[in-house]
Every structure is written in structure tokens, then in C-alpha cells.
Design a protein around this motif. Structure first.
Motif, PDB file in Angstrom:
ATOM      1  N   GLU A 110       1.812   4.115  -0.264  1.00 35.56           N
ATOM      2  CA  GLU A 110       1.601   2.842  -0.161  1.00 35.56           C
ATOM      3  C   GLU A 110       0.269   2.749   0.407  1.00 35.56           C
ATOM      4  OE1 GLU A 110       3.361   0.049  -1.561  1.00 35.56           O
ATOM      5  OE2 GLU A 110       5.497   0.897  -1.724  1.00 35.56           O
ATOM      6  N   TYR A 111      -0.383   1.186   0.752  1.00 36.74           N
ATOM      7  CA  TYR A 111      -1.538   0.871   0.978  1.00 36.74           C
ATOM      8  C   TYR A 111      -1.171   0.416   1.816  1.00 36.74           C
ATOM      9  CZ  TYR A 111      -6.003  -0.357   2.408  1.00 36.74           C
ATOM     10  OH  TYR A 111      -7.277  -1.297   3.006  1.00 36.74           O
ATOM     11  N   VAL A 112      -1.947   0.038   3.064  1.00 37.38           N
ATOM     12  CA  VAL A 112      -1.461  -1.440   4.387  1.00 37.38           C
ATOM     13  C   VAL A 112      -2.424  -1.742   4.693  1.00 37.38           C
ATOM     14  CG1 VAL A 112       0.006  -1.319   6.738  1.00 37.38           C
ATOM     15  CG2 VAL A 112       0.793  -0.196   5.919  1.00 37.38           C
ATOM     16  N   GLN A 113      -2.609  -3.170   5.243  1.00 40.20           N
ATOM     17  CA  GLN A 113      -4.070  -2.834   5.156  1.00 40.20           C
ATOM     18  C   GLN A 113      -4.213  -3.644   7.157  1.00 40.20           C
ATOM     19  OE1 GLN A 113      -6.351  -6.440   3.413  1.00 40.20           O
ATOM     20  NE2 GLN A 113      -7.802  -6.193   4.732  1.00 40.20           N
ATOM     21  N   ALA A 114      -5.033  -3.135   7.204  1.00 44.41           N
ATOM     22  CA  ALA A 114      -4.473  -3.190   8.883  1.00 44.41           C
ATOM     23  C   ALA A 114      -6.246  -2.244   9.811  1.00 44.41           C
ATOM     24  CB  ALA A 114      -3.531  -2.522   9.663  1.00 44.41           C
ATOM     25  N   GLU A 173       4.449  -0.644  12.972  1.00 45.57           N
ATOM     26  CA  GLU A 173       5.393  -2.009  12.093  1.00 45.57           C
ATOM     27  C   GLU A 173       5.382  -2.074  10.628  1.00 45.57           C
ATOM     28  OE1 GLU A 173       6.155  -6.900  11.843  1.00 45.57           O
ATOM     29  OE2 GLU A 173       4.716  -5.332  13.634  1.00 45.57           O
ATOM     30  N   GLN A 174       3.977  -1.863  10.091  1.00 50.26           N
ATOM     31  CA  GLN A 174       4.073  -2.008   8.652  1.00 50.26           C
ATOM     32  C   GLN A 174       4.412  -1.008   7.437  1.00 50.26           C
ATOM     33  OE1 GLN A 174       0.574  -4.211   7.017  1.00 50.26           O
ATOM     34  NE2 GLN A 174      -0.346  -4.517   9.202  1.00 50.26           N
ATOM     35  N   ALA A 175       4.180   0.417   8.627  1.00 49.89           N
ATOM     36  CA  ALA A 175       4.640   1.529   7.737  1.00 49.89           C
ATOM     37  C   ALA A 175       5.481   1.451   7.954  1.00 49.89           C
ATOM     38  CB  ALA A 175       3.429   2.740   8.864  1.00 49.89           C
ATOM     39  N   ALA A 176       6.525   1.376   9.178  1.00 50.32           N
ATOM     40  CA  ALA A 176       8.131   1.793   9.374  1.00 50.32           C
ATOM     41  C   ALA A 176       8.791   0.957   7.943  1.00 50.32           C
ATOM     42  CB  ALA A 176       8.293   0.401   9.879  1.00 50.32           C
ATOM     43  N   ARG A 177       8.295   0.419   7.104  1.00 49.09           N
ATOM     44  CA  ARG A 177       8.257  -0.323   6.154  1.00 49.09           C
ATOM     45  C   ARG A 177       8.583   0.753   4.665  1.00 49.09           C
ATOM     46  NH1 ARG A 177       4.645  -5.412   5.695  1.00 49.09           N
ATOM     47  NH2 ARG A 177       5.474  -6.186   7.799  1.00 49.09           N
ATOM     48  N   VAL A 178       8.266   1.599   5.147  1.00 56.35           N
ATOM     49  CA  VAL A 178       7.761   2.977   4.087  1.00 56.35           C
ATOM     50  C   VAL A 178       8.795   4.199   4.635  1.00 56.35           C
ATOM     51  CG1 VAL A 178       6.290   3.844   3.091  1.00 56.35           C
ATOM     52  CG2 VAL A 178       6.240   1.563   3.171  1.00 56.35           C
ATOM     53  N   PRO A 196       6.921  16.701  -4.206  1.00 59.99           N
ATOM     54  CA  PRO A 196       6.836  15.856  -5.171  1.00 59.99           C
ATOM     55  C   PRO A 196       7.538  14.364  -4.543  1.00 59.99           C
ATOM     56  CG  PRO A 196       7.592  17.514  -5.903  1.00 59.99           C
ATOM     57  CD  PRO A 196       7.842  17.971  -5.598  1.00 59.99           C
ATOM     58  N   ASP A 197       8.162  14.401  -3.518  1.00 59.03           N
ATOM     59  CA  ASP A 197       9.500  13.531  -3.436  1.00 59.03           C
ATOM     60  C   ASP A 197       8.451  13.187  -1.631  1.00 59.03           C
ATOM     61  OD1 ASP A 197       9.935  15.035  -0.934  1.00 59.03           O
ATOM     62  OD2 ASP A 197      11.907  14.994  -1.160  1.00 59.03           O
ATOM     63  N   ALA A 198       7.412  13.065  -1.397  1.00 56.07           N
ATOM     64  CA  ALA A 198       6.801  12.978  -0.378  1.00 56.07           C
ATOM     65  C   ALA A 198       6.328  11.457  -0.349  1.00 56.07           C
ATOM     66  CB  ALA A 198       5.500  13.943  -0.085  1.00 56.07           C
ATOM     67  N   ARG A 199       6.249  10.949   0.617  1.00 54.48           N
ATOM     68  CA  ARG A 199       5.955   9.881   1.299  1.00 54.48           C
ATOM     69  C   ARG A 199       4.728   9.169   2.346  1.00 54.48           C
ATOM     70  NH1 ARG A 199      10.970   6.496  -0.168  1.00 54.48           N
ATOM     71  NH2 ARG A 199      10.093   4.867   1.106  1.00 54.48           N
ATOM     72  N   VAL A 200       3.859   8.609   1.827  1.00 51.02           N
ATOM     73  CA  VAL A 200       2.085   8.053   2.477  1.00 51.02           C
ATOM     74  C   VAL A 200       1.948   7.355   2.596  1.00 51.02           C
ATOM     75  CG1 VAL A 200       0.279   9.157   2.131  1.00 51.02           C
ATOM     76  CG2 VAL A 200       2.105  10.526   0.910  1.00 51.02           C
ATOM     77  N   VAL A 201       1.104   6.820   3.588  1.00 48.14           N
ATOM     78  CA  VAL A 201       1.268   5.233   3.952  1.00 48.14           C
ATOM     79  C   VAL A 201      -0.381   5.666   4.110  1.00 48.14           C
ATOM     80  CG1 VAL A 201       1.677   3.570   5.353  1.00 48.14           C
ATOM     81  CG2 VAL A 201       3.231   4.819   5.118  1.00 48.14           C
TER      82      VAL A 201
END
Length: 265
Positions: A129-133, A143-148, A99-104
Motif C-alpha cells: 500500500e501507499y500512504v500520502q503523508a 495512524e494511516q499505516a496501522a490500517r495495513v 510472499p506474505d510480507a505487508r509493505v506500506v
């Protein structure tokens, strides 16, 4: 986490078929337009196995995600070329195991952006989270994924049905090498991509149908797919048709997509 830009309704082109929407039609989804259904029907008329291949590819994503969460202890997932959400989505599969998985999720398609809200509903313990790239800009993705995600810890990198839209001369290998190179040891690469090894005539006719709709596809041989995994340790059963990667039931015959999962040592 979503990008900004033109209004969604101003950026979606419903006059031309889009691969994500055609794929959605193959899966029985509703987020497609008549032009997508028309192309999907043309392709299915050429290759009746095309919808089956789409479903087999989706099931491959489910099985690989469960295996990496349960067997490899992966708690972070980076899914590039997400496509239109079709339940269960990757984060739902991962978070059902841990349940604690982090997904981008990463995509640059306005159709996907329009449905990003559906992607962002995960568990209370985890992060989704969703990144538009653009997939062709791996450094921006990282760079954006590293925020999560903590890129100093193992990450499962999913490139599901993405690379057949990117030719070698357009940087397919550079894309994979840059992404994998930025990940920590213990990370995994999950990849599926089109092949003409099993049904060459049908696949090449399907590629021509996509080309007539303005979409370029690349079919790769088993050996060519293997080059994306150089320097990594393939998990059993290696590179196989996606339908034959650890099937939960008796596997049908191969579909025209190779898939594999490999560990970064």
C-alpha cells in the motif's frame, strides 16, 4: 491507499530540481526533468562518486530488506520517504523472501504519487500500500499505516536517505523517536544518511550545489548518526558506509552515506 488533493499535473514543479528526481537520474532512471539532470551533472562534476553513492544506497536497501525478512523473520515493512520507484522496489525484495510480507510506502511527493501504481503491484499473498503523508508528521503516518500493518507485531522501519533532508533543529530525532516508540519489541530501524566524514570537501561542495537548487541537506558524523540508534541493539557490522554493510561482493571504498540496522529490544 492513496491520498487525495490537487491534480498531479498541477502540483509537480518542473522549474526547480527535486531531490527524488535527481536521485532517479543518478540511478539511471527516466522519471526526471532537464533541471534535475542539470543539477545531477553539476553535483557529479564536483563529486564523481555521487552516482556511485546513490547506487550503493539502493543496494543497501536491498540487502537490509532481505536480511530482515530472512534472518529476523520480519513480515511487515514501513518505508518512509519512498522516492520514485526503481525496480526492484522494497516490496519486491521482501516478498521474494516471504510472499506474505505487508509493505506500506510513505511519501508526500506528487511525483511519487504519480507512480504509486507501480508500487502497488505485489504478490497475491502479500499486501502493498501507499500512504500520502509528510515525513515530519509521524503520528499521521502511524495512524494511516496501522490500517495495513499490525503495530503490535514487529515492523521494519526504513528511513533510507531521508534524514539528511531534516535538520536536528527541525525535529529529526523527534521523528525517529516517535516512530520507533510506537513499534513493538522485535521491530527494526533501517537508516541511511549523508556524511562528510570520508570526503568532506566534495560533500560540502555538493551540499552547496543542492542549496543553490533550493534543496537543504545535512551531513552528519558517525557519532551523530549513532544518536538515532540510542536504546536499540545494532546488528553487525554496526554503523558503516552503506557500501560496507554486509556486501555481497568485495566492498569498494566507502561512499558518503552511513547506514545501520538496529533491533528494538
Amino acid at each position: 491507499m492513496t491520498g487525495t488533493g490537487p491534480r498531479i499535473q498541477d502540483t509537480i514543479d518542473t522549474s526547480r530540481p527535486h531531490p527524488a528526481r535527481v536521485y532517479d537520474w543518478f540511478l539511471g532512471g527516466k522519471d526526471n526533468y532537464p533541471v534535475d539532470e542539470e543539477l545531477g551533472r553539476r553535483i557529479a562534476a564536483i563529486d564523481a562518486a555521487a552516482p556511485k553513492a546513490a547506487r550503493a544506497n539502493r543496494a543497501f536497501m536491498h540487502r537490509t530488506t532481505r536480511a530482515l525478512a530472512a534472518e529476523q523473520g520480519i513480515r511487515q515493512f514501513l518505508d518512509i520517504g519512498t522516492g520514485i520507484p526503481t525496480e526492484p522496489n522494497l516490496h519486491q525484495v521482501a516478498q521474494s523472501v516471504t510472499p506474505d510480507a505487508r509493505v506500506v510506502y510513505v511519501d508526500n511527493d506528487p511525483i511519487v504519487l504519480a507512480h504509486a501504481g507501480a508500487l502497488l503491484r505485489g504478490t497475491r499473498e502479500g499486501v502493498t500500500e501507499y500512504v500520502q503523508a509528510d515525513a515530519r508528521d509521524p503520528r499521521s503516518i502511524l495512524e494511516q499505516a496501522a490500517r495495513v500493518l499490525d503495530l503490535g507485531r514487529p515492523v521494519a522501519l526504513s528511513l533510507i536517505a531521508l534524514l539528511h533532508f531534516i535538520a536536528d533543529e527541525d525535529g529529526a530525532h523527534d521523528l525517529v523517536d516517535t516512530l520507533v516508540g510506537a513499534l513493538a519489541p522485535g521491530s527494526c530501524l533501517v537508516l541511511s544518511t549523508m556524511t562528510a566524514d570520508f570526503e568532506p570537501e566534495n560533500v560540502h561542495q555538493g551540499i552547496a550545489a543542492y542549496a543553490a537548487g533550493g534543496v537543504t541537506l545535512v551531513a552528519r558524523s558517525h557519532a551523530e548518526v549513532g544518536t538515532f540508534f540510542r536504546g536499540l541493539e545494532l546488528l553487525e557490522p554496526g554503523i558503516v558506509s552503506v557500501a560496507q554493510w554486509r556486501p555481497e561482493e568485495t566492498a569498494d571504498g566507502p561512499v558518503s552515506l552511513y547506514g545501520g540496522v538496529a533491533l528494538k529490544p
